[in-house]
Motif scaffolding. Structure first.
Motif, PDB file in Angstrom:
ATOM      1  N   GLY A 254      65.212  25.111  84.032  1.00 32.71           N
ATOM      2  CA  GLY A 254      63.906  24.936  83.862  1.00 32.71           C
ATOM      3  C   GLY A 254      63.636  25.286  82.259  1.00 32.71           C
ATOM      4  O   GLY A 254      64.327  25.005  81.477  1.00 32.71           O
ATOM      5  N   GLY A 255      62.262  25.807  81.926  1.00 33.81           N
ATOM      6  CA  GLY A 255      61.999  26.154  80.413  1.00 33.81           C
ATOM      7  C   GLY A 255      62.430  27.524  80.145  1.00 33.81           C
ATOM      8  O   GLY A 255      62.805  28.479  80.963  1.00 33.81           O
ATOM      9  N   ASN A 256      61.902  27.735  78.889  1.00 32.59           N
ATOM     10  CA  ASN A 256      62.363  29.040  78.314  1.00 32.59           C
ATOM     11  C   ASN A 256      61.230  29.440  77.275  1.00 32.59           C
ATOM     12  O   ASN A 256      61.364  29.180  76.139  1.00 32.59           O
ATOM     13  CB  ASN A 256      63.535  29.108  77.515  1.00 32.59           C
ATOM     14  N   SER A 257      60.075  29.722  77.826  1.00 31.58           N
ATOM     15  CA  SER A 257      58.894  30.070  77.192  1.00 31.58           C
ATOM     16  C   SER A 257      59.100  31.270  76.038  1.00 31.58           C
ATOM     17  O   SER A 257      58.375  31.574  75.088  1.00 31.58           O
ATOM     18  CB  SER A 257      57.651  30.333  77.885  1.00 31.58           C
ATOM     19  N   SER A 258      60.199  32.102  76.301  1.00 33.73           N
ATOM     20  CA  SER A 258      60.482  33.109  75.422  1.00 33.73           C
ATOM     21  C   SER A 258      61.037  32.882  74.151  1.00 33.73           C
ATOM     22  O   SER A 258      60.655  33.456  73.151  1.00 33.73           O
ATOM     23  CB  SER A 258      61.513  34.145  76.192  1.00 33.73           C
ATOM     24  N   LEU A 259      61.200  31.489  73.926  1.00 31.53           N
ATOM     25  CA  LEU A 259      61.697  30.903  72.584  1.00 31.53           C
ATOM     26  C   LEU A 259      60.555  30.549  71.753  1.00 31.53           C
ATOM     27  O   LEU A 259      60.781  29.904  70.623  1.00 31.53           O
ATOM     28  CB  LEU A 259      62.311  29.744  72.828  1.00 31.53           C
ATOM     29  N   GLN A 260      59.283  30.515  72.473  1.00 33.67           N
ATOM     30  CA  GLN A 260      57.853  30.308  71.395  1.00 33.67           C
ATOM     31  C   GLN A 260      57.495  31.506  70.600  1.00 33.67           C
ATOM     32  O   GLN A 260      57.100  32.406  71.336  1.00 33.67           O
ATOM     33  CB  GLN A 260      56.922  29.704  72.310  1.00 33.67           C
ATOM     34  N   SER A 261      58.025  31.448  69.347  1.00 30.62           N
ATOM     35  CA  SER A 261      57.878  32.641  68.451  1.00 30.62           C
ATOM     36  C   SER A 261      57.677  32.096  67.236  1.00 30.62           C
ATOM     37  O   SER A 261      58.005  31.112  66.698  1.00 30.62           O
ATOM     38  CB  SER A 261      58.858  33.614  68.802  1.00 30.62           C
ATOM     39  N   ASP A 262      57.158  33.069  66.313  1.00 29.61           N
ATOM     40  CA  ASP A 262      56.680  32.852  65.064  1.00 29.61           C
ATOM     41  C   ASP A 262      56.651  34.074  64.443  1.00 29.61           C
ATOM     42  O   ASP A 262      55.615  34.922  64.782  1.00 29.61           O
ATOM     43  CB  ASP A 262      55.448  32.041  64.699  1.00 29.61           C
ATOM     44  N   THR A 263      57.441  34.546  63.659  1.00 32.23           N
ATOM     45  CA  THR A 263      57.691  35.850  62.825  1.00 32.23           C
ATOM     46  C   THR A 263      57.545  35.715  61.358  1.00 32.23           C
ATOM     47  O   THR A 263      58.497  35.064  60.766  1.00 32.23           O
ATOM     48  CB  THR A 263      58.885  36.615  63.394  1.00 32.23           C
ATOM     49  N   ARG A 264      56.457  36.542  60.968  1.00 27.64           N
ATOM     50  CA  ARG A 264      56.528  36.648  59.403  1.00 27.64           C
ATOM     51  C   ARG A 264      56.500  37.997  58.858  1.00 27.64           C
ATOM     52  O   ARG A 264      55.988  38.891  59.494  1.00 27.64           O
ATOM     53  CB  ARG A 264      55.202  35.964  59.060  1.00 27.64           C
ATOM     54  N   ARG A 265      57.389  38.346  57.731  1.00 25.78           N
ATOM     55  CA  ARG A 265      57.547  39.536  57.207  1.00 25.78           C
ATOM     56  C   ARG A 265      57.347  39.540  55.886  1.00 25.78           C
ATOM     57  O   ARG A 265      57.797  38.570  55.191  1.00 25.78           O
ATOM     58  CB  ARG A 265      59.106  40.183  57.737  1.00 25.78           C
ATOM     59  N   TRP A 266      56.916  40.619  55.147  1.00 27.18           N
ATOM     60  CA  TRP A 266      56.859  40.501  53.723  1.00 27.18           C
ATOM     61  C   TRP A 266      57.239  41.888  52.997  1.00 27.18           C
ATOM     62  O   TRP A 266      56.971  43.036  54.119  1.00 27.18           O
ATOM     63  CB  TRP A 266      55.253  40.170  53.371  1.00 27.18           C
ATOM     64  N   THR A 267      57.629  42.166  52.263  1.00 25.96           N
ATOM     65  CA  THR A 267      57.994  43.510  51.568  1.00 25.96           C
ATOM     66  C   THR A 267      57.802  43.415  50.077  1.00 25.96           C
ATOM     67  O   THR A 267      58.062  42.680  49.377  1.00 25.96           O
ATOM     68  CB  THR A 267      59.291  43.825  51.641  1.00 25.96           C
ATOM     69  N   TRP A 268      56.998  44.413  49.682  1.00 26.22           N
ATOM     70  CA  TRP A 268      56.669  44.691  48.238  1.00 26.22           C
ATOM     71  C   TRP A 268      57.163  45.992  47.827  1.00 26.22           C
ATOM     72  O   TRP A 268      56.817  47.108  48.241  1.00 26.22           O
ATOM     73  CB  TRP A 268      55.122  44.720  47.951  1.00 26.22           C
ATOM     74  N   GLU A 269      58.108  46.224  46.861  1.00 24.46           N
ATOM     75  CA  GLU A 269      58.944  47.193  46.606  1.00 24.46           C
ATOM     76  C   GLU A 269      58.829  47.383  44.941  1.00 24.46           C
ATOM     77  O   GLU A 269      59.102  46.561  44.330  1.00 24.46           O
ATOM     78  CB  GLU A 269      60.224  47.349  47.068  1.00 24.46           C
ATOM     79  N   THR A 270      58.478  48.848  44.440  1.00 23.48           N
ATOM     80  CA  THR A 270      58.729  49.067  43.080  1.00 23.48           C
ATOM     81  C   THR A 270      59.302  50.167  42.862  1.00 23.48           C
ATOM     82  O   THR A 270      59.029  51.195  43.719  1.00 23.48           O
ATOM     83  CB  THR A 270      57.036  49.132  42.591  1.00 23.48           C
ATOM     84  N   THR A 271      60.289  50.277  41.955  1.00 24.23           N
ATOM     85  CA  THR A 271      61.223  51.284  41.720  1.00 24.23           C
ATOM     86  C   THR A 271      60.828  51.874  40.414  1.00 24.23           C
ATOM     87  O   THR A 271      60.924  50.910  39.316  1.00 24.23           O
ATOM     88  CB  THR A 271      62.498  51.229  42.146  1.00 24.23           C
TER      89      THR A 271
END
Length: 986
Positions: A469-486
């Motif tokens: 059958g199908g695999n609806s768990s594969l319907q995903s969209d993940t966005r990540r961001w990082t702002w780092e200052t040292t």
């Protein structure tokens, strides 16, 4: 699966000369002598003139002074034939010249005539002392004081060409680092407690172009307090500055599947592939040496067979526990039920990627005197695009269950460095990165799984869960961001060079947005092919509501460290690091949870913690820092004999996605909600109708069944008020020395891992209702909550409150202990030329404390038990070597690693605690009254591998212990035959 592979023949290390660019491809390496005479422009010798010679591309420098007759001589044992000569004297114009080898000459004569400067000669000035100032650049191959860390080096071809820039593959060549399915591991800790950095700042990528000039460092313990935010290990990629020595590198890697060897099962699983990878890079200077650069770019395409249940061979199916006739029957049944399963397999499995990395720096040096510039700045960029047209592939699933993925990563990093008041070095860095990962299923349809029983000609059998059958768990969209200052400031205390003080601070914001449609279209489960043919599922599960998961967090630290150089051979590094974090939002408050369980859903782990560290290095015999490289490989040199070690605390970072699930699973309206139907409450699927009308997919159970067989109560996730970041108290001690032509080292590492994450279901009543007579297993639900003909268990009866499902309290009260010792043997590099052979052996042990909510269980899941850790890899052996003859070199790198521990399990929830993590009871076939079960047990024992059979036999008539069995050893071998001829330099 045991996977032993011989490295494919590859067209690798193919050197490409770019037009008009001086370039050396694998230059001949042997002893070079740079010598000459320093005189005035009138021919008078200049004694004590300063002579500095720098070798490219390693940027190694040696210095000397001219003798009374003006003569000088410098020897490079592993010469490259490319040098920059710098000669200076007081009151004289500086001399600078680049010399390169022509032909086979190994003696370079560089005479210098230094004219008098035009300025007025002043009277002698007496100088008592020079105030020291910190160096901006540290030798890339040097090991930190007391640290347990290694710079990735070794023979050429240690990893296969298509993985030459893969950080996990490179890290796995490091002694003492275990390679696990989830990533690299040290101290038995999961890869989620590791960190990956690029030039010391957070890095979202997993690979870099191979032809950029980089150094990869793997650190298990560092006593520099500025290095942290990892409880396991840190893997740092250092993209070096460019320099005035221009160089270009290029590779074409081509793999052909007919030239590859794998075992028959791996070959049938699509492990043979064709691959084309193009990469190039270079570094140098421009605009009259005002700017230096370093860059690399890479693009590749890998193609292999797309394997699914439909086209898997009989031997692969049998390895997976399915017979060919069982698979054929399954397809017949699926066709009758209107479940599509063909037309989703692409012609081939194709993975494509392209990436770029580069940096440019403004005037890091005054090239006339090789002194660091007072102020410099630079920019670094990284970008990657990748795609995969066939993810989640398996021979135990139809191709309709698979999908495709795409990935994009971008990063920009800025650097500003200056000397304040002449001797205070201040460096500021800021970086922003963004990544997006998307997956899409092949078919928008509810999924299904069925238990398939098979028999084989060898009189063995298998019982395997097959997905369709199908695999609806594969319907995903993940966005990540990082702002780092040292910010980092270094200076010598009181103007002395015995104490170098370093002050560091870091501010980092991380954010995440996840659209995860986990099981949004539902999954039907069947206990047999007969049930599938009759369309009688045993259960149906579906996620009814899955909100977008968002989260963001600030992490920061301040650190102070002092490097005390007590003498030329002994140094001590000590300091402390204070960390803090704060989540920008918390999950919503649910008063019903507080009134029922006396816990709040709106807790967020905002923490402050102080971590001390101290380490030392005692150099018993100097060997000098540098790089030894030839046709065999590249090797970083260190002291000939030393003792080093230390102890300190290392703490993992709290990630942005920690609270995302808890924010959606508060038990409030509009939050995450799932549906579970078992037994008579399970809807009867109509897959053909769902194709044309997705709205017909069930969103509720059938009416009329026992209430316990329907579960739509919302699950809840919350964080305990005491929750904090995982941390590890870690100590290491290392001794190295040499005997004749052999160098050796012994390094021990001990970790006490505290505040490890765990969970507890506070809605679990822990009330035993009855005991299975043949096993002695406690069951926490009444018999009426068990479906008689399938054994499916409803967990509703095991709850304290029927209003909610699982109420998971995330805690950090688990502990583990690990210890390991690594022995390394290799030849002294300065005493050999055309051969190399080294051996590294690591013996490790990990014990971990876990509850039945975190791991497997046989009794109550509330109890905590100590057992072998999940990532307890006892033995690791690394063997590498090489031999060169004229322009040819043969190298090899082999890895042998013992198997991971595992627990014999039952395929489902037996005790009614709501977790499918029940350990198996190993029945003794000689004392059983159930003849069918006795026969199946004998078949299992006879068909299992020797180590599994031994594990089960030792536990006959009792419950299997956690991690009592061990998987097979894994082996890998990469071999490379290369030819390298020197090209002339102009």
């Amino acid at each position: 699966m045991i996977f032993a592979r011989l490295q494919r023949f590859s067209i690798s290390a193919l050197c490409v000369v770019l037009a008009g660019t001086p370039y050396v491809c694998e230059a001949q390496t042997h002893a070079d002598i740079i010598r000459g005479t320093v005189t005035t422009d009138s021919g008078t010798a200049i004694p004590d003139a300063d002579v500095i010679v720098t070798m490219a591309p390693a940027r190694l420098s040696q210095a000397t002074k001219a003798d009374s007759a003006g003569h000088y001589s410098i020897l490079f044992a592993g010469g490259t034939g490319d040098y920059l000569v710098h000669i200076s004297a007081v009151g004289r114009v500086t001399f600078r010249k680049r010399v390169t080898r022509t032909g086979t000459d190994s003696i370079f004569t560089v005479d210098a005539k230094l004219a008098r400067t035009g300025g007025q000669e002043l009277a002698a000035v007496k100088v008592n002392a020079t105030k020291p100032k910190p160096s901006r650049d540290v030798f890339e191959g040097a090991t930190g004081t007391g640290a347990d860390e290694h710079v990735v080096d070794g023979v050429n071809g240690a990893v296969s060409p298509e993985l030459a820039g893969d950080l996990a593959a490179l890290g796995a060549t490091t002694p003492g680092v275990a390679s696990t399915p989830g990533g690299l591991s040290v101290g038995g800790l999961a890869a989620t407690q590791n960190s990956t950095t690029l030039n010391g700042m957070a890095f979202a990528g997993a690979d870099v172009p191979r032809d950029a000039r980089t150094t990869v460092r793997v650190t298990s313990s560092s006593y520099d307090p500025s290095l942290g935010w990892f409880g396991g290990l840190n893997e740092n990629v250092e993209l070096a500055k460019g320099n005035v020595f221009a160089s270009r590198r290029a590779h074409i890697t081509a793999d052909a599947s007919p030239l590859q060897y794998t075992d028959p099962v791996s070959a049938a699983a699509g492990q043979r592939f064709s691959n084309l990878n193009l990469s190039f890079g270079g570094d140098g200077a421009m605009d009259e040496d005002k700017f230096v650069y370093n860059y690399g770019a890479q693009a590749g395409r890998r193609q292999s067979d797309a394997i699914s249940l439909a086209n898997a061979g009989a031997n692969l199916l049998q390895h997976a526990g399915i017979s060919a006739d069982s698979a054929a029957r399954l397809f017949t049944v699926l066709g009758a039920q209107g479940v599509p399963y063909i037309g989703f397999t692409p012609g081939s499995h194709v993975m494509q990627n392209g990436s770029f990395i580069g940096r440019i720096d403004h005037a890091p040096y005054d090239w006339s005197n090789f002194q660091p510039a007072k102020t410099t700045w630079g920019l670094l960029g990284y970008a990657k695009l990748a795609s995969d047209n066939f993810i989640s592939a398996s021979p135990t699933a139809t191709a309709s269950r698979f999908g495709s993925s795409s990935q994009g990563i971008g990063m920009l990093q800025a650097l500003f460095s200056t000397y304040l008041h002449g001797d205070y070095l201040n460096e500021e860095r800021s970086a922003f990165s963004y990544s997006r990962n998307r997956t899409n299923p092949n078919l928008n349809l509810p999924g299904g799984n069925v238990l398939v029983a098979s028999s084989f000609p060898s009189r063995t059998g298998g019982l395997t869960s097959v997905a369709f059958g199908g695999n609806s768990s594969l319907q995903s969209d993940t966005r990540r961001w990082t702002w780092e200052t040292t910010s980092s400031t270094q200076f010598y205390a009181h103007g002395r060079d015995t104490h170098k003080v370093k002050l560091d601070a870091d501010s980092r914001f991380d954010g995440v947005s996840q659209q995860v449609n986990a099981n949004s279209l539902g999954t039907f489960s069947y206990n047999s092919l007969a049930d599938l043919a009759a369309n009688q599922p045993s259960s149906f599960t579906r996620t009814l509501n899955s909100p977008v998961l968002t989260g963001s967090v600030w992490n920061g630290y301040a650190a102070i460290g002092d490097l005390w150089r007590k003498s030329g051979n002994f140094q001590l590094l000590y300091g402390a690091r204070i960390e803090a974090n704060r989540y920008t939002s918390a999950p919503a408050y649910n008063p019903s949870i507080e009134s029922t369980f006396d816990l709040r859903t709106d807790n967020a782990p905002n923490t402050v913690h102080l971590s001390p560290r101290i380490g030392f290095t005692w150099v018993r015999s100097n060997g000098g820092n540098g790089i030894h490289f030839n046709r065999i490989g590249e090797f970083f040199l260190g002291p000939a004999s030393y003792v080093r070690g230390g102890i300190g605390e290392f703490r993992s970072i709290l990630p942005a996605n920690l609270l995302t699930t808890a924010s959606a699973a508060t038990g409030l309206p509009g939050g995450a909600q799932a549906l579970t139907c078992i037994g008579a409450a399970t809807p009867v699927p109509a897959f053909a109708a769902y194709l044309s009308n997705p709205a017909a997919i069930p969103y509720q159970c059938l009416a009329g069944a026992a209430p316990a067989f329907t579960d739509a109560a919302p699950a809840v996730q919350l964080f305990d008020p005491t929750y904090t970041a995982p941390r590890s108290w870690r100590g290491n001690l290392s001794y190295a020395s040499s005997y004749k032509l052999l160098t050796y080292s012994v390094e021990g590492l001990y970790s006490l891992n505290l505040n490890q994450p765990g969970r507890t279901d506070v809605n679990f009543s822990n009330a035993q209702r009855f005991t299975l007579s043949d096993e002695g297993r406690p069951v926490f639900v009444d018999p009426a909550n068990i479906v008689t003909n399938t054994g499916a268990v409803s967990t509703v009866g095991a709850r304290m409150s029927p209003t909610f499902g699982h109420v998971i309290d995330n805690v950090s009260n688990l502990t583990s202990r690990s210890k390991q010792v690594t022995v390394s043997l290799s030849p002294e590099l300065d005493k050999i030329s055309n051969w190399y052979l080294s051996l590294n052996y690591t013996l490790a042990s990990t014990r971990a404390q876990q509850s039945g909510f975190d791991e497997s269980t046989f009794g109550t899941p509330v109890a905590h038990q100590w057992a072998r850790g999940d990532l307890d890899i006892r033995h690791q052996i690394l063997l590498q070597g090489g031999y060169s003859y004229h322009a040819f070199a043969l190298t090899f790198f082999g890895r042998l690693q013992s198997g991971l521990p595992f627990t014999p399990m039952v395929g489902g929830d037996v005790n009614g605690d709501g977790l499918a993590n029940d350990r198996a009871f190993v029945f003794n076939p000689t004392t059983m009254t159930d003849t069918a079960l006795a026969s199946a047990t004998r078949t299992l024992l006879s068909s299992s591998s020797r180590n599994v059979r031994s594990c089960l036999t030792q536990q006959l008539g009792q419950a299997a212990a956690r991690n009592s069995c061990e998987g097979p050893w894994t082996t890998s071998l990469n071999a490379q035959l290369s030819y390298s001829g020197a090209l002339p330099i102009t």
